[in-house]
Every structure is written in structure tokens, then in C-alpha cells.
Design a protein around this motif. Structure first.
Motif, mmCIF file in Angstrom:
data_model
loop_
_atom_site.group_PDB
_atom_site.id
_atom_site.type_symbol
_atom_site.label_atom_id
_atom_site.label_comp_id
_atom_site.label_asym_id
_atom_site.label_seq_id
_atom_site.Cartn_x
_atom_site.Cartn_y
_atom_site.Cartn_z
ATOM 1 N N THR A 16 62.072 -29.618 -55.848
ATOM 2 C CA THR A 16 61.493 -28.891 -56.386
ATOM 3 C C THR A 16 60.369 -27.787 -55.933
ATOM 4 N N PHE A 17 59.956 -26.794 -56.653
ATOM 5 C CA PHE A 17 59.189 -25.905 -55.914
ATOM 6 C C PHE A 17 57.756 -25.996 -56.560
ATOM 7 N N PRO A 18 57.122 -26.792 -56.021
ATOM 8 C CA PRO A 18 55.533 -27.044 -56.576
ATOM 9 C C PRO A 18 54.795 -25.735 -56.407
ATOM 10 N N ARG A 19 53.727 -25.813 -57.311
ATOM 11 C CA ARG A 19 52.469 -25.035 -57.102
ATOM 12 C C ARG A 19 51.770 -25.607 -56.096
ATOM 13 N N PHE A 20 51.434 -24.915 -55.031
ATOM 14 C CA PHE A 20 50.711 -25.624 -53.611
ATOM 15 C C PHE A 20 49.711 -24.633 -53.123
ATOM 16 N N GLY A 21 48.881 -25.429 -52.340
ATOM 17 C CA GLY A 21 47.903 -24.360 -51.718
ATOM 18 C C GLY A 21 46.680 -25.561 -51.179
ATOM 19 N N HIS A 24 40.933 -26.331 -52.624
ATOM 20 C CA HIS A 24 39.899 -25.607 -53.416
ATOM 21 C C HIS A 24 40.338 -24.323 -54.114
ATOM 22 N N PHE A 25 41.764 -24.352 -53.975
ATOM 23 C CA PHE A 25 42.402 -23.429 -54.903
ATOM 24 C C PHE A 25 42.925 -23.752 -56.129
ATOM 25 N N ALA A 26 43.009 -25.222 -56.142
ATOM 26 C CA ALA A 26 43.886 -25.942 -57.046
ATOM 27 C C ALA A 26 43.273 -25.487 -58.570
ATOM 28 N N GLN A 110 43.600 -12.796 -56.650
ATOM 29 C CA GLN A 110 42.658 -12.901 -57.743
ATOM 30 C C GLN A 110 41.828 -14.082 -57.735
ATOM 31 N N ASP A 111 42.390 -15.330 -57.059
ATOM 32 C CA ASP A 111 41.533 -16.374 -56.902
ATOM 33 C C ASP A 111 40.708 -16.607 -55.599
ATOM 34 N N GLY A 112 40.600 -15.326 -54.930
ATOM 35 C CA GLY A 112 39.781 -15.122 -53.646
ATOM 36 C C GLY A 112 40.564 -15.931 -52.666
ATOM 37 N N TYR A 113 41.865 -15.941 -52.770
ATOM 38 C CA TYR A 113 42.711 -16.481 -51.557
ATOM 39 C C TYR A 113 42.907 -15.059 -50.758
ATOM 40 N N ARG A 114 43.311 -15.259 -49.253
ATOM 41 C CA ARG A 114 43.400 -14.003 -48.636
ATOM 42 C C ARG A 114 44.421 -14.791 -47.321
ATOM 43 N N ILE A 140 52.317 -18.464 -63.783
ATOM 44 C CA ILE A 140 51.140 -18.446 -63.204
ATOM 45 C C ILE A 140 51.228 -19.558 -61.650
ATOM 46 N N GLU A 141 51.888 -20.484 -62.063
ATOM 47 C CA GLU A 141 52.207 -21.454 -61.002
ATOM 48 C C GLU A 141 52.705 -20.832 -59.753
ATOM 49 N N HIS A 142 53.395 -19.821 -59.663
ATOM 50 C CA HIS A 142 53.641 -19.159 -58.772
ATOM 51 C C HIS A 142 53.551 -17.701 -58.111
ATOM 52 N N GLY A 143 52.274 -17.242 -58.916
ATOM 53 C CA GLY A 143 51.767 -16.001 -58.522
ATOM 54 C C GLY A 143 51.705 -14.793 -59.233
ATOM 55 N N LEU A 146 51.938 -10.828 -59.588
ATOM 56 C CA LEU A 146 52.715 -10.284 -58.460
ATOM 57 C C LEU A 146 52.346 -11.080 -57.111
ATOM 58 N N ARG A 147 53.273 -11.587 -56.420
ATOM 59 C CA ARG A 147 53.125 -12.134 -55.148
ATOM 60 C C ARG A 147 53.994 -11.441 -53.802
ATOM 61 N N LEU A 148 53.473 -11.867 -52.822
ATOM 62 C CA LEU A 148 54.332 -11.466 -51.481
ATOM 63 C C LEU A 148 55.290 -12.416 -51.526
ATOM 64 N N TYR A 154 55.417 -18.995 -42.548
ATOM 65 C CA TYR A 154 54.958 -19.994 -43.472
ATOM 66 C C TYR A 154 54.548 -19.467 -44.729
ATOM 67 N N GLY A 155 54.560 -20.520 -45.763
ATOM 68 C CA GLY A 155 54.042 -19.820 -46.977
ATOM 69 C C GLY A 155 52.695 -19.605 -47.178
ATOM 70 N N TYR A 156 51.839 -19.811 -46.396
ATOM 71 C CA TYR A 156 50.299 -19.494 -46.290
ATOM 72 C C TYR A 156 50.101 -17.967 -46.147
ATOM 73 N N LYS A 157 51.174 -17.188 -45.862
ATOM 74 C CA LYS A 157 51.222 -15.774 -45.668
ATOM 75 C C LYS A 157 51.578 -15.030 -47.119
ATOM 76 N N SER A 158 52.217 -15.883 -48.175
ATOM 77 C CA SER A 158 52.963 -15.076 -49.145
ATOM 78 C C SER A 158 51.681 -15.508 -50.494
ATOM 79 N N VAL A 159 50.898 -14.421 -50.282
ATOM 80 C CA VAL A 159 49.638 -14.385 -51.256
ATOM 81 C C VAL A 159 50.046 -14.441 -52.648
ATOM 82 N N LYS A 160 49.836 -15.295 -53.582
ATOM 83 C CA LYS A 160 49.898 -14.954 -54.865
ATOM 84 C C LYS A 160 49.078 -14.201 -55.684
ATOM 85 N N HIS A 161 49.185 -13.874 -56.892
ATOM 86 C CA HIS A 161 48.256 -13.138 -57.651
ATOM 87 C C HIS A 161 47.607 -12.033 -57.043
#
Ligand SMILES: Nc1nc2c(c(=O)[nH]1)N[C@H]1C(S)=C(S)[C@@H](COP(=O)(O)O)O[C@H]1N2
Ligand SMILES: [Mo]
Length: 235
Positions: A16-21, A24-26, A110-114, A140-143, A146-148, A154-161
Motif C-alpha cells: 500500500t502507498f501510505p500518507r507519510f512524512g 510534525h507534518f501529520a 502549503q503545509d510548510g514542508y520544503r 490530499i493524502e498524496h499531495g 499538485l506534487r513533485l 528518495y521520497g523526501y524530495k517529492s514535495v506535496k501540496h
């Protein structure tokens, strides 16, 4: 469970593809999940905002695997959207006119992630700005909206929202999220660039036990968010 000998080093398949990060972004969600609006800034001649212009760029679809640095991999995700390189050449260059040596790119959500990547990697043909996943509008789970999607990193480069992309001449003013060792400037999966200074076998060992608690935390937060949204809709 997938047993795929061809997974990159240290990765394990999950079904399964989880919502993840990072935890503090949960509980942070996009304010606007339907309409695309991206500010383009940094070392540019013109500050620009793009939204409806997206519809004029050729769409593309691709199937790719998604590799989180914590060692889970979800295979064969079918994304669709526009190539980052088309976005850069057809929208960023004409509208914002970045300095030719502004090759350090910061993407913000939009969630302050970068996160950041060098422009040359973002111009690879498998890097998308995606608004659809597996034949449906991005959730919303997956961004959403629009997301990268940068499958070689690694996934941490693929910024969501995504709501802002900056093109800078230098990386000096940029502070990565979290602890410094957790962020590699390029984070290439094939080279196992998980982080900095800490050996990969230690990072794998540290990260693996965090997967399940993070998945549950992000699921619980999403359920609460949906319940609150339904409640405010009723009132
Ligand atoms: N805006 C935003 N983008 C983000 C994150 C986040 O918390 N917020 N987490 C990152 C991490 S660590 C991963 S593994 C992926 C997870 O994507 P998913 O939630 O679609 O599985 O998104 C990345 N992009
Ligand atoms: Mo991740």
C-alpha cells in the motif's frame, strides 16, 4: 508483500502507498487542495504566479516506483501531470526569467514542508509535477492539488501540496528541514544517498522501526481532518 530482487539497495516493497512524512507534518493540511497556484521566486527577474497556465502544457503519464528514505518502496504508481522540464521551459523561463545560473531549486508545500534539488536533476524526463495518481485526481493524502514526483530520489524530495518554487544562484541561504544528517542534497536512490555523515546501514536500522508508527500517525491525522471537514460542512 512484494519480493522484488530489483529493488534499490536497502529498500523493501510494501503493498500500500501510505500518507507519510516527518511526524510534525501529520496534522498539517493544504488550505487549497483543488486549485493549483504556484509562486515562482528566488533569483528571478519577475516574481510570477502560475495556475491556469498549467492547462496549456502537454500532459504526460508515467509508471514509477516510490522510495522513502525510511526503506519502504511502493512499486508501479501511475502518475500523470506535466514534466518539470516542460514547466521550466514553457512557464518559468518566459514568465519569471530566472538568472541563468539560478540552478539551486527550493520547492515548498502549503503545509510548510520544503526540499531542494539541483535544477539538472529536476530536468530529468521522469520528474513530474503530478495532479493525478492511478487514474484519479490526486488526493490530499498524496499531495493535492499538485506534487513533485522525482522517482530517482528518495521520497523526501517529492514535495506535496506545492505552492512555491524558488530558483537561487546559491544554496547558502537555505536551511533544510529537520536534522542536517537527514537531508542529502541530491538523495539519489541508486547511490543510496540517504543522508549525510551517518552510514547507510545505521540509517536503515534507525529508520525501519519508525515506519509503522508514522503510517498510523498519518492515518489517524487524516481521519480526524476528514471528520472535522465533514462536521463543518454539516454546520
Ligand atoms: N508537503 C509535504 N511534502 C512531503 C512530505 C510532507 O510531509 N509534506 N513528506 C515527504 C516524505 S518524507 C515522503 S516519503 C513523501 C510521502 O509521500 P506520500 O504521503 O504521498 O506517501 O512525501 C514527501 N513530501
Ligand atoms: Mo520519506
Amino acid at each position: 508483500m512484494k519480493f522484488n530482487a530489483s529493488l534499490p539497495p536497502g529498500q523493501q516493497g510494501r503493498n500500500t502507498f501510505p500518507r507519510f512524512g516527518m511526524s510534525h507534518f501529520a496534522n498539517r493540511f493544504p488550505k487549497e487542495s483543488a486549485q493549483i497556484e504556484i509562486q515562482i521566486g528566488g533569483d528571478v527577474r519577475n516574481f510570477a504566479v502560475v495556475g491556469s497556465e498549467f492547462e496549456h502544457v502537454d500532459r504526460t503519464e508515467q509508471c514509477s516506483d516510490f522510495h522513502c528514505v525510511t526503506t519502504w518502496t511502493c512499486t508501479s504508481l501511475r502518475w500523470s501531470g506535466i514534466r518539470f522540464s516542460d514547466f521550466y521551459h514553457q512557464l518559468v523561463l518566459p514568465l519569471a526569467d530566472p538568472s541563468p545560473d539560478a540552478t539551486f531549486v527550493v520547492l515548498r508545500g502549503q503545509d510548510g514542508y520544503r526540499s531542494s534539488l539541483p535544477l539538472e536533476y529536476l530536468l530529468a524526463p521522469d520528474v513530474l509535477l503530478a495532479d493525478r495518481l492511478d487514474g484519479q485526481a490526486l488526493s490530499i493524502e498524496h499531495g493535492a492539488p499538485l506534487r513533485l514526483v522525482a522517482p530517482a530520489h528518495y521520497g523526501y524530495k517529492s514535495v506535496k501540496h506545492i505552492n512555491r518554487i524558488e530558483f537561487w544562484r546559491s544554496s547558502v541561504g537555505y536551511r533544510p528541514l529537520g536534522f542536517r544528517f537527514m537531508t542529502h542534497p541530491t538523495a539519489r536512490v541508486a547511490h543510496e544517498e540517504r543522508g549525510l555523515w551517518v552510514p547507510n546501514r545505521i540509517l536503515r536500522y534507525l529508520y525501519r522501526p519508525l515506519i509503522l508508527p508514522a503510517v498510523l500517525l498519518f492515518e489517524r491525522a487524516m481521519r480526524a481532518h476528514r471528520a472535522a471537514a465533514a462536521e463543518s460542512y454539516k454546520n
